[in-house]
Enzyme design. Structure first.
Site, PDB file in Angstrom:
ATOM      1  N   SER A 132      -3.228  -2.784   2.306  1.00  0.00           N
ATOM      2  CA  SER A 132      -1.962  -2.693   1.380  1.00  0.00           C
ATOM      3  C   SER A 132      -1.562  -1.202   1.535  1.00  0.00           C
ATOM      4  CB  SER A 132      -2.588  -2.745  -0.111  1.00  0.00           C
ATOM      5  OG  SER A 132      -3.490  -1.855  -0.510  1.00  0.00           O
ATOM      6  N   LYS A 133      -0.164  -1.095   0.810  1.00  0.00           N
ATOM      7  CA  LYS A 133       0.193  -0.060   0.887  1.00  0.00           C
ATOM      8  C   LYS A 133      -0.562   1.292   0.242  1.00  0.00           C
ATOM      9  CE  LYS A 133       4.303   1.968  -1.243  1.00  0.00           C
ATOM     10  NZ  LYS A 133       5.228   1.791  -2.497  1.00  0.00           N
ATOM     11  N   ARG A 134      -1.443   0.712  -0.698  1.00  0.00           N
ATOM     12  CA  ARG A 134      -2.258   1.805  -1.334  1.00  0.00           C
ATOM     13  C   ARG A 134      -3.422   2.324  -0.475  1.00  0.00           C
ATOM     14  NH1 ARG A 134      -3.808   0.970  -7.347  1.00  0.00           N
ATOM     15  NH2 ARG A 134      -1.577   0.875  -7.633  1.00  0.00           N
TER      16      ARG A 134
END
Ligand code: GLU
Length: 505
Positions: free
Chosen positions: A262-264
């Site tokens: 994910s982006k996170r």
């Protein structure tokens, strides 16, 4: 393969393109090029609520930066356009109606509230509400209502959707190039909406109609679309069209722990998950991109190619041309591919060594200009050749080579303590005097002279070379010291020694 290979990358412009999307595009590109086929870009923008300004341009720029441009798509019309689904709106209704006429689809008039009621009802009984064969006769649709009632509703302009009528008690044989054969029991499928009350098709209908009209031969897409395969397969059958071959690519997984990258993860661990930097048009939030971080597209492409595929040999470095030659869908893995940010850096380090010195020098020159340092392009290019092996990103050039352009502005305290002893000042002063007598400052000649001088003093080399490095560089780092002296020249070398003697007294 009989007909010309045509593949498509079909992103929805809902934000920046995740590198997982870039990998899908890459595999499509490689497959198309390998088979002399076409690589089509289709923008799937039927969901107007999720449309994000600038996303389409971002997608196109990303493909171009990676060196995997589409050869047919928005702005490159080749007779199968338009290539934005929002511009094809009128096409889809006709196909939805065809399915109604053939009995493969039906009108459903259930309101959102009514469906919510059903869902709640089921939940209370510990069940899940699925709109399909087992209850559709009891719901509000053209299968349960009389023809008269249906016509009345349509004439009265009541809201409706068109649903696909999934067959009962059938086992479907699905094929996937990567996953092999799969059997699906139709009884577990719901009657998916194909056409919405706002007059727009859903993803499923638009996707199938377009793949057919655009003569797509192979659908290569992410694993998240695998659950849609049964419906897509049934849609092709209902229309009486030959289905393309399907290949669902494995998920890209987090570097650590479970689940999708994910982006996170990128934010937490400090690596980009987008090819280019992206500024969110609403929040203004900026997400890092590989390009802006200094990665070369060759490194990103090589890394992505290996996220789910391997050539079956030991070779790991592949330029795009080599990837095209080696790529085979059959060699794509089924299992998820763990993302490894260190591996990307490793590829980067390799490709920066391969990169042309003059091109890297252009980049370095820009950095120097920002610091108001003017230098000759040829000189910069020669510096690049000397320090390149210590560099991973273009931004490292300054740290690894500032001393070719300016005298050190400070002396690293730890290194100075190690290199500069009580008697060093005196010794360096003598060295400076000796250097004044030397005319040829070319590295090799200089080295010979200095070595002889050190020997004549009967002292260890380190006693001279370490403080000399401190004087010329400001720290115990950098390439061959004689090369540095040659590059900056006699006068500057002597100046720096004298300045160090003065400062480190
Ligand atoms: N629009 C879908 C997406 O955003 C396309 C999926 C497909 O390739 O069929 O990924």
């Amino acid at each position: 393969m009989s007909s010309k290979v045509r593949v498509r990358f079909a992103p929805s412009p809902t934000g920046p393109l995740h590198i997982g999307g870039v990998r899908t595009a890459l595999y499509n590109y490689l497959f198309a090029k390998k088979h002399g086929g076409d690589f089509v870009l289709r923008i799937e923008d039927t969901d107007q609520n999720r449309y994000v300004e600038g996303a389409e341009d971002y997608i196109i720029e990303s493909l171009n930066w990676c060196g995997i441009p589409f050869n047919e798509g928005p702005g490159k019309e080749k007779g199968h356009g338009p290539y934005r689904q929002s511009e094809r709106k009128d096409i889809y209704r006709e196909y939805a109606e065809k399915l109604i006429a053939s009995g493969d689809a039906y009108y459903a008039f259930d309101t959102a509230d009514e469906l919510d009621e059903h869902r709640k009802d089921h939940e209370e009984k510990g069940k899940t509400f699925i709109y399909n064969w087992h209850n559709r006769e009891k719901l509000k649709n053209s299968l349960s209502l009389s023809q008269e009632e249906v016509e009345k509703k349509l004439e009265a302009d009541e809201d409706y959707v068109i649903r696909f009528k999934s067959p009962q008690d059938e086992t479907l044989d699905l094929k996937d190039v990567i996953r092999g054969d799969m059997e699906i029991d139709t009884n577990i499928l719901d009657d998916k909406v194909l056409f919405k009350s706002d007059g727009m098709p859903t993803y499923h209908l638009a996707n199938i109609v377009d793949d057919h009209l655009m003569k797509i031969t192979h659908v290569i897409r992410g694993e998240e679309w695998l659950p849609s395969l049964a419906l897509h397969f049934m849609l092709y059958r209902a229309f009486g069209w030959k289905a393309p071959e399907f290949a669902h690519l494995p998920l890209i997984l987090k570097p650590q722990g479970k689940g999708k990258l994910s982006k996170r993860d990128g934010e937490k661990m400090g690596f980009p998950v987008f090819p280019l930097e992206w500024k969110d048009p609403k929040s203004g939030e900026i997400s890092a991109g590989y390009k802006e971080e200094g990665y070369l597209p060759e490194a990103v492409v090589n890394m992505l190619a290996f996220l789910g595929w391997n050539p079956g040999t030991e070779q790991e470095f592949f330029k795009l041309e080599e990837l095209i030659a080696a790529f085979e869908l059959e060699r794509v893995h089924k299992g998820g591919a763990k993302f490894d940010p260190e591996k990307t850096k490793w590829f980067q380090q390799h490709y920066i060594q391969e990169a042309d010195n003059d091109i890297l020098a252009d980049e370095f020159q820009k950095q120097l200009e920002k610091k108001e340092i003017k230098a000759d392009k040829k000189y910069i290019s020669e510096v690049v050749a000397l320090i390149k092996e210590r560099v991973v990103f273009p931004k490292d050039f300054w740290d690894q080579g500032y001393f070719f352009f300016i005298a050190p502005t400070s002396f690293d305290p730890k290194d100075s303590k190690k290199a500069w002893k009580e008697d060093t000042g005196q010794l360096m002063q003598e060295l400076a005097e000796f250097l004044k007598s030397i005319d040829n400052f070319e590295a090799e000649a200089l080295q010979e002279k200095v070595k002889t001088w050190i020997k004549s003093k009967e002292i260890g080399f380190g006693k001279v070379m370490m403080p000399l490095r401190i004087a010329l560089v400001g720290a115990l780092q950098g390439p061959d010291l004689y090369k540095i002296a040659e590059f900056i020249g006699k006068e500057e070398s002597i100046d720096r020694i004298e300045k160090a003697v003065e400062t480190l007294k």
